[in-house]
Design an enzyme around this catalytic site. Sequence first.
Site, short mmCIF file in Angstrom:
data_model
loop_
_atom_site.label_atom_id
_atom_site.label_comp_id
_atom_site.label_asym_id
_atom_site.label_seq_id
_atom_site.Cartn_x
_atom_site.Cartn_y
_atom_site.Cartn_z
N GLU A 27 17.54 13.35 11.62
CA GLU A 27 16.49 13.59 12.62
C GLU A 27 17.20 13.85 13.94
OE1 GLU A 27 13.10 13.60 12.35
OE2 GLU A 27 13.07 13.22 10.19
N CYS A 60 12.85 12.99 22.20
CA CYS A 60 13.42 14.12 21.44
C CYS A 60 12.47 15.30 21.37
CB CYS A 60 13.80 13.65 20.04
SG CYS A 60 12.42 12.98 19.12
P1 NAD Z 1 23.78 9.79 19.33
O1 NAD Z 1 23.92 10.83 18.29
O2 NAD Z 1 24.78 9.72 20.42
O3 NAD Z 1 23.78 8.32 18.66
C1 NAD Z 1 22.93 7.97 17.61
C2 NAD Z 1 23.57 6.85 16.80
O4 NAD Z 1 24.81 7.31 16.27
C3 NAD Z 1 23.86 5.58 17.57
O5 NAD Z 1 23.49 4.47 16.79
C4 NAD Z 1 25.36 5.63 17.78
O6 NAD Z 1 25.96 4.35 17.82
C5 NAD Z 1 25.85 6.38 16.58
N1 NAD Z 1 27.08 7.15 16.85
C6 NAD Z 1 27.46 7.67 18.05
N2 NAD Z 1 28.63 8.33 17.92
C7 NAD Z 1 29.01 8.20 16.63
C8 NAD Z 1 30.15 8.63 15.88
N3 NAD Z 1 31.12 9.34 16.45
N4 NAD Z 1 30.20 8.32 14.57
C9 NAD Z 1 29.22 7.63 13.99
N5 NAD Z 1 28.12 7.16 14.64
C10 NAD Z 1 28.02 7.45 15.96
O7 NAD Z 1 22.30 9.98 19.87
P2 NAD Z 1 21.61 9.22 21.07
O8 NAD Z 1 22.30 9.61 22.34
O9 NAD Z 1 21.42 7.78 20.76
O10 NAD Z 1 20.15 9.88 21.01
C11 NAD Z 1 19.87 11.08 21.65
C12 NAD Z 1 19.74 12.22 20.68
O11 NAD Z 1 18.93 11.86 19.58
C13 NAD Z 1 19.08 13.42 21.30
O12 NAD Z 1 19.73 14.59 20.88
C14 NAD Z 1 17.67 13.38 20.74
O13 NAD Z 1 17.01 14.62 20.70
C15 NAD Z 1 17.91 12.84 19.38
N6 NAD Z 1 16.73 12.19 18.86
C16 NAD Z 1 16.09 12.75 17.80
C17 NAD Z 1 14.94 12.16 17.33
C18 NAD Z 1 14.19 12.72 16.16
O14 NAD Z 1 13.28 12.06 15.70
N7 NAD Z 1 14.52 13.90 15.66
C19 NAD Z 1 14.44 11.02 17.94
C20 NAD Z 1 15.13 10.49 19.02
C21 NAD Z 1 16.27 11.07 19.47
#
Ligand code: NAD
Length: 460
Positions: free
Chosen positions: A214, A248
């Site tokens: 997602e 998002c």
């Molecule tokens: P992110 O991708 O930075 O982090 C998400 C999760 O991944 C966190 O739990 C984090 O600890 C983990 N993570 C971070 N780096 C990692 C790595 N290198 N390896 C493994 N795991 C890692 O996202 P965010 O900043 O928390 O959220 C923002 C993004 O999420 C935006 O792009 C937003 O559009 C998207 N989002 C999508 C939805 C949806 O339903 N489609 C909902 C909310 C947010």
Amino acid sequence: MITTELSNIGLIIQNQREFFQTGKTKDVNFRIEQLKTLKQAIIEHEQSIVEALQGDLHKPELETYLTEIGVIKDIDYAIKHLKIWSKPKKAAVSFDFFSYSARIYPEPLGVVLIIGPWNYPFQLIISPLIGAIAAGNCAIIKPSEIASHTSGIIAKIVAKHFDPAYIAVVEGGVEASEKLLAEKFDHIFFTGGTAVGKIIMAAAAKYLTPVTLELGGKSPCIVDNDINLEHTVRRITWGKFINAGQTCIAPDYLLVDKKIKKDLIDGLEKCLKEFYGDNPANSPDYARIISQKHFDRLVNFLKDGKVLIGGKTQPSERYIAPTVIDNVSLEDSVMQEEIFGPILPIIEYTDIAEAIALINSKPKPLALYLFSQNKNLQKRVLQETSSGGVCINDTVMQVGVSSLPFGGVGDSGIGNYHGKASFDTFSHDKSVLKNSFWLDLKWRYAPYEGKLPLIKKLLG
Ligand code: NAD
């Protein structure tokens, strides 16, 4: 960390595998009981959840109820439909299979991993968890470390109400994620950014683990001139500035018919005053940016284009005023990246074909919004663009309709969930064909001599 040390991850997974093997989660009544427990646990901790969200995002209490605690509605929906969803479904068989019967049995996948983001840090962990429980899985959940207060309360709730051999929380950041991703799961459900989504998928590929991703992206919002202006500005202002734009599916940028641009900007200005007063920094109804890093990234966008409304910042509070900007170029960073904050660029068009071409020149978005009463235009935009979902004459509300699968397409994600789609995401559809013993025609058995004409006839 309440539930576990990172070095224990292997053991937790092993315990969950053993628990899954007992078959307890296959009992639909067990799943319903667990969903009821989850609902009760959330209700019991409502106040702590409100405080955690206040601590992480300065999230107004109403928004926390609407968009985080409101997830209990999804629990009720799953409880109501679970018996029907989990029943084996009859599948049709053709005449030549007349002695057979066919059924599709949804079965749980096993031990699943759920990784969440920080923007709706409670809902975006609990909502997939509902699907995982409903479908009869064990789950390990890793909330976002950036929303640390919410991560803490999720860990506390789960540890208090569930056996870690069934549901466990692993708190932490990249290191915790990496440790988890080094293990084999039966499904990984990830919500976050596209860049990390690629890392998750690469890690999953090692074990052929299926993924739901997602992700995000730039969700466009087209505003035609055949609209109710007052309703349009209210719905855009709400969808863009709720949670300070850190949503998002927030409208990322507006594509506005030139004929209505001025009226729309005036309307947005008036509406922002109505919602948040003369100085939104003093409004109890306006959230803050999650971290210094995200604040700095957003402030950089303010250098692009011309600020029409807002533009003020307070670094000490990580406050950015609801901001509308004009005169942006497609090469500006604000139009290259997902904004994910309270900054709304306006791009004008004279012909809808220009707006459609711009949308199609970018990766497929998670959401697409169209404000127009013109049925032909609605049809054209639906036909000529692709996006995870579409909402016409409103914003963000599509996420609240349980019967609509929610997910992206292309760069905005893989797979979907909500309602029945959540159950399906965490289930395997096992096809079962059953023959009987009352007849055994020999047309398919050797020796084949003389049988080919019949086979040809059957195929014809
Ligand atoms: P992110 O991708 O930075 O982090 C998400 C999760 O991944 C966190 O739990 C984090 O600890 C983990 N993570 C971070 N780096 C990692 C790595 N290198 N390896 C493994 N795991 C890692 O996202 P965010 O900043 O928390 O959220 C923002 C993004 O999420 C935006 O792009 C937003 O559009 C998207 N989002 C999508 C939805 C949806 O339903 N489609 C909902 C909310 C947010």
